[in-house]
Design a protein around this motif. Structure first.
Motif, PDB file in Angstrom:
ATOM      1  N   PHE A 246      48.225  12.575  53.467  1.00 35.83           N
ATOM      2  CA  PHE A 246      49.511  13.226  53.648  1.00 35.83           C
ATOM      3  C   PHE A 246      50.593  12.154  53.647  1.00 35.83           C
ATOM      4  N   ASN A 247      51.505  12.237  52.691  1.00 32.16           N
ATOM      5  CA  ASN A 247      52.589  11.267  52.573  1.00 32.16           C
ATOM      6  C   ASN A 247      53.551  11.425  53.742  1.00 32.16           C
ATOM      7  N   GLU A 248      53.680  10.348  54.546  1.00 34.15           N
ATOM      8  CA  GLU A 248      54.513  10.400  55.745  1.00 34.15           C
ATOM      9  C   GLU A 248      55.975  10.668  55.425  1.00 34.15           C
ATOM     10  N   GLU A 249      56.472  10.035  54.367  1.00 36.21           N
ATOM     11  CA  GLU A 249      57.877  10.223  53.985  1.00 36.21           C
ATOM     12  C   GLU A 249      58.143  11.668  53.587  1.00 36.21           C
ATOM     13  N   ALA A 250      57.182  12.273  52.861  1.00 31.19           N
ATOM     14  CA  ALA A 250      57.324  13.670  52.446  1.00 31.19           C
ATOM     15  C   ALA A 250      57.291  14.598  53.659  1.00 31.19           C
ATOM     16  N   LEU A 251      56.475  14.252  54.672  1.00 32.67           N
ATOM     17  CA  LEU A 251      56.411  15.058  55.894  1.00 32.67           C
ATOM     18  C   LEU A 251      57.733  15.020  56.650  1.00 32.67           C
ATOM     19  N   VAL A 252      58.352  13.840  56.682  1.00 36.17           N
ATOM     20  CA  VAL A 252      59.664  13.703  57.343  1.00 36.17           C
ATOM     21  C   VAL A 252      60.702  14.558  56.620  1.00 36.17           C
ATOM     22  N   GLU A 253      60.664  14.532  55.289  1.00 33.84           N
ATOM     23  CA  GLU A 253      61.594  15.346  54.497  1.00 33.84           C
ATOM     24  C   GLU A 253      61.373  16.830  54.753  1.00 33.84           C
ATOM     25  N   LEU A 254      60.094  17.235  54.841  1.00 34.90           N
ATOM     26  CA  LEU A 254      59.776  18.634  55.111  1.00 34.90           C
ATOM     27  C   LEU A 254      60.246  19.042  56.502  1.00 34.90           C
ATOM     28  N   SER A 255      60.054  18.161  57.488  1.00 28.12           N
ATOM     29  CA  SER A 255      60.497  18.465  58.860  1.00 28.12           C
ATOM     30  C   SER A 255      62.008  18.629  58.925  1.00 28.12           C
ATOM     31  N   THR A 256      62.740  17.839  58.121  1.00 29.68           N
ATOM     32  CA  THR A 256      64.201  17.969  58.059  1.00 29.68           C
ATOM     33  C   THR A 256      64.584  19.335  57.491  1.00 29.68           C
ATOM     34  N   SER A 257      63.850  19.760  56.451  1.00 30.34           N
ATOM     35  CA  SER A 257      64.092  21.070  55.850  1.00 30.34           C
ATOM     36  C   SER A 257      63.805  22.183  56.848  1.00 30.34           C
ATOM     37  N   ILE A 258      62.696  22.038  57.603  1.00 23.20           N
ATOM     38  CA  ILE A 258      62.328  23.046  58.599  1.00 23.20           C
ATOM     39  C   ILE A 258      63.373  23.121  59.709  1.00 23.20           C
ATOM     40  N   LYS A 259      63.923  21.962  60.077  1.00 26.77           N
ATOM     41  CA  LYS A 259      64.964  21.922  61.113  1.00 26.77           C
ATOM     42  C   LYS A 259      66.181  22.719  60.677  1.00 26.77           C
TER      43      LYS A 259
ATOM     44  N   LEU B 214      58.451  21.185  67.478  1.00 26.65           N
ATOM     45  CA  LEU B 214      58.492  22.630  67.691  1.00 26.65           C
ATOM     46  C   LEU B 214      57.317  23.072  68.568  1.00 26.65           C
ATOM     47  N   GLU B 215      57.487  24.180  69.247  1.00 26.80           N
ATOM     48  CA  GLU B 215      56.422  24.708  70.115  1.00 26.80           C
ATOM     49  C   GLU B 215      55.620  25.797  69.422  1.00 26.80           C
ATOM     50  N   THR B 216      56.274  26.548  68.519  1.00 28.74           N
ATOM     51  CA  THR B 216      55.586  27.636  67.819  1.00 28.74           C
ATOM     52  C   THR B 216      55.810  27.535  66.314  1.00 28.74           C
TER      53      THR B 216
ATOM     54  N   ARG C 166      51.910  20.057  60.307  1.00 29.62           N
ATOM     55  CA  ARG C 166      52.171  18.668  60.711  1.00 29.62           C
ATOM     56  C   ARG C 166      53.667  18.394  60.851  1.00 29.62           C
ATOM     57  N   ALA C 167      54.445  18.903  59.893  1.00 25.54           N
ATOM     58  CA  ALA C 167      55.896  18.684  59.926  1.00 25.54           C
ATOM     59  C   ALA C 167      56.521  19.359  61.147  1.00 25.54           C
ATOM     60  N   SER C 168      56.025  20.537  61.517  1.00 28.39           N
ATOM     61  CA  SER C 168      56.543  21.252  62.690  1.00 28.39           C
ATOM     62  C   SER C 168      56.219  20.490  63.972  1.00 28.39           C
ATOM     63  N   LYS C 169      55.011  19.922  64.052  1.00 30.68           N
ATOM     64  CA  LYS C 169      54.639  19.116  65.217  1.00 30.68           C
ATOM     65  C   LYS C 169      55.490  17.850  65.269  1.00 30.68           C
ATOM     66  N   LEU C 170      55.729  17.261  64.106  1.00 26.74           N
ATOM     67  CA  LEU C 170      56.556  16.061  64.023  1.00 26.74           C
ATOM     68  C   LEU C 170      57.966  16.352  64.524  1.00 26.74           C
ATOM     69  N   LEU C 171      58.439  17.551  64.269  1.00 26.75           N
ATOM     70  CA  LEU C 171      59.779  17.969  64.682  1.00 26.75           C
ATOM     71  C   LEU C 171      59.837  18.316  66.166  1.00 26.75           C
TER      72      LEU C 171
ATOM     73  N   LEU D 207      51.777  26.076  68.640  1.00 24.52           N
ATOM     74  CA  LEU D 207      51.160  24.992  67.868  1.00 24.52           C
ATOM     75  C   LEU D 207      49.978  24.380  68.602  1.00 24.52           C
ATOM     76  N   ASP D 208      50.050  24.346  69.935  1.00 21.31           N
ATOM     77  CA  ASP D 208      48.976  23.729  70.725  1.00 21.31           C
ATOM     78  C   ASP D 208      47.670  24.529  70.671  1.00 21.31           C
ATOM     79  N   LEU D 209      47.743  25.780  70.200  1.00 18.46           N
ATOM     80  CA  LEU D 209      46.545  26.620  70.143  1.00 18.46           C
ATOM     81  C   LEU D 209      45.814  26.493  68.807  1.00 18.46           C
ATOM     82  N   ILE D 210      46.397  25.697  67.896  1.00 19.91           N
ATOM     83  CA  ILE D 210      45.859  25.602  66.531  1.00 19.91           C
ATOM     84  C   ILE D 210      45.165  24.264  66.316  1.00 19.91           C
ATOM     85  N   GLU D 211      43.960  24.315  65.763  1.00 20.46           N
ATOM     86  CA  GLU D 211      43.260  23.076  65.407  1.00 20.46           C
ATOM     87  C   GLU D 211      43.221  22.938  63.891  1.00 20.46           C
TER      88      GLU D 211
END
Length: 301
Positions: A59-72, A107-109, A100-105, A45-49
Motif C-alpha cells: 500500500f503506497n503511503e503517499e497515496a493513502l495520505v492523499e485518499l485520507s485528505t479526500s475522505i476528510k 475516524l471512529e466509524t 486504512r486511510a480512515s484510520k490514518l485520519l 473501525l475498531d471492530l473490523i479486522e
C-alpha cells in the motif's frame, strides 16, 4: 444534503441494532437480518479486522495520505464491504485502502456493507472485487487468478464469468507467473510492462529470460523491440551466420579492458570498438539506486 444526513442517521440506527446481543445476527434467516445484510451501516473501525485473504501486498503511503485528505473533505464515498465473524466482530472483504486511510485520519466509524459468508466465500469475494476494482499490478492480478483456481477450484471459464474478463485475458495474466521471479519483481516495480513480460514468456530458459530482461532495462527497449530480441534469440543459429559477416572483430585491448571495468563497477559492461580504436561503452543498471551507485563510482560525487 438532507438526504445524505438521513442516510447516515439510518446507518447509525442499524449499527445500534448490531450492538444488541439479544438480536445477534449470524445468518440470513435470523431476525432483523434483512435490515442489516446488504444495507450501509456506520461501523466502528475498531471492530473490523484486516482480511488475511487480501491479495494486495503493498500500500503506497503517499497515496493513502492523499485518499485520507479526500475522505476528510468528502467522506467515504464508496462503503467498504465486511463479513460478520461473531458478535461485534467483522472482517474486511474489500476496501482496505479506504479502511486504512480512515484510520490514518483518526475516524471512529466507516460506512460498510455487511455480508454473512464463510471463509471460502470471503476469499472469493475479496479476490474478485479486488481484481475488478483495485489498481493491482499485473503480477498481483495473476496471483489472484491463480488463488481462485487453487483455493476455490474455479475453472478459467467460470472465472471469466465471475470477473467479467475474457478467458484469453485471464490466460495472459496467468502466464506471467512462468517468468523468473526477478522479472516478476521488475513488472511489479514498473521497470518493465506486462507487454515485455508476455514477450519474455516465450523464452524457455530462465537464465536466458534474465539476460534479455537486463538488456531491456539497460537499453530501455520498447515492447516491439523486445519481441524482436526474443525472436532473434529463438532463431539462434539461423541469424548467427549472417550476423558474423557484418561483425568487426574488436581489438585485443577491449576484452581485457571491459573485464576490468565490469569488475570495478560490479555490473555488466558492453564494449564495441573498431580496429582503429573507435567505439562505445554500454553500462547496465537495474534500478535508480543502482544508477546512483554507478554515478558515484564514475564521477566520485
Amino acid at each position: 444534503m438532507a438526504k445524505a444526513t438521513k442516510k447516515q442517521a439510518l446507518g447509525r440506527g442499524l449499527s445500534a441494532l448490531l450492538k444488541d446481543p439479544e438480536n445477534d445476527i449470524n445468518s440470513a434467516d435470523d431476525k432483523n437480518a434483512d435490515k442489516v445484510v446488504g444495507n450501509i451501516i456506520e461501523l466502528d473501525l475498531d471492530l473490523i479486522e484486516v482480511n488475511p485473504f487480501q491479495p494486495r501486498s503493498h500500500f503506497n503511503e503517499e497515496a493513502l495520505v492523499e485518499l485520507s485528505t479526500s475522505i476528510k473533505e468528502l467522506g467515504v464515498i464508496q462503503p467498504i464491504t465486511v463479513r460478520k465473524l461473531e458478535f461485534n466482530k467483522y472482517q474486511l472483504v474489500s476496501g482496505e485502502r479506504r479502511f486504512r486511510a480512515s484510520k490514518l485520519l483518526g475516524l471512529e466509524t466507516i460506512p460498510a456493507y455487511i455480508r454473512i459468508a464463510n471463509d471460502q466465500e470471503s476469499l472469493e469475494m475479496a479476490l474478485v472485487e479486488n481484481i475488478q476494482r483495485q489498481d493491482l499490478d499485473p503480477i498481483e492480478i495473476a496471483l489472484s487468478y491463480q488463488r481462485l483456481i487453487d483455493e476455490i477450484q474455479l475453472t478459467q471459464e467460470k472465472m471469466s464469468e465471475r470477473v467479467g474478463k475474457k478467458r484469453s485475458t485471464i490466460t495472459n495474466y496467468l502466464r506471467l507467473l512462468k517468468l523468473d521471479p526477478i522479472i516478476q519483481t521488475g513488472i511489479r516495480d514498473g521497470f518493465v510492462s506486462m507487454g515485455h513480460g508476455r514477450a519474455l514468456i516465450n523464452v524457455e530458459k530462465k537464465s536466458d529470460q534474465i539476460d534479455l530482461y537486463e538488456k531491456i532495462v539497460a537499453n530501455n527497449l520498447s515492447v516491439r523491440e523486445t519481441e524482436k530480441a526474443v525472436k532473434e534469440h529463438q532463431e539462434g543459429g539461423k541469424s548467427a551466420k549472417p550476423t558474423a559477416k557484418k561483425t568487426t572483430k574488436s581489438p585485443d585491448f577491449v576484452k581485457e579492458g571491459s573485464a576490468k571495468i565490469e569488475k570495478h563497477l560490479a555490473t555488466k559492461v558492453a564494449v564495441t570498438a573498431t580496429e582503429k580504436g573507435k567505439g562505445k561503452i554500454t553500462i547496465s543498471f537495474t534500478s535508480a539506486e543502482d544508477f546512483d551507485r554507478l554515478k558515484k563510482l564514475i564521477t566520485g560525487a
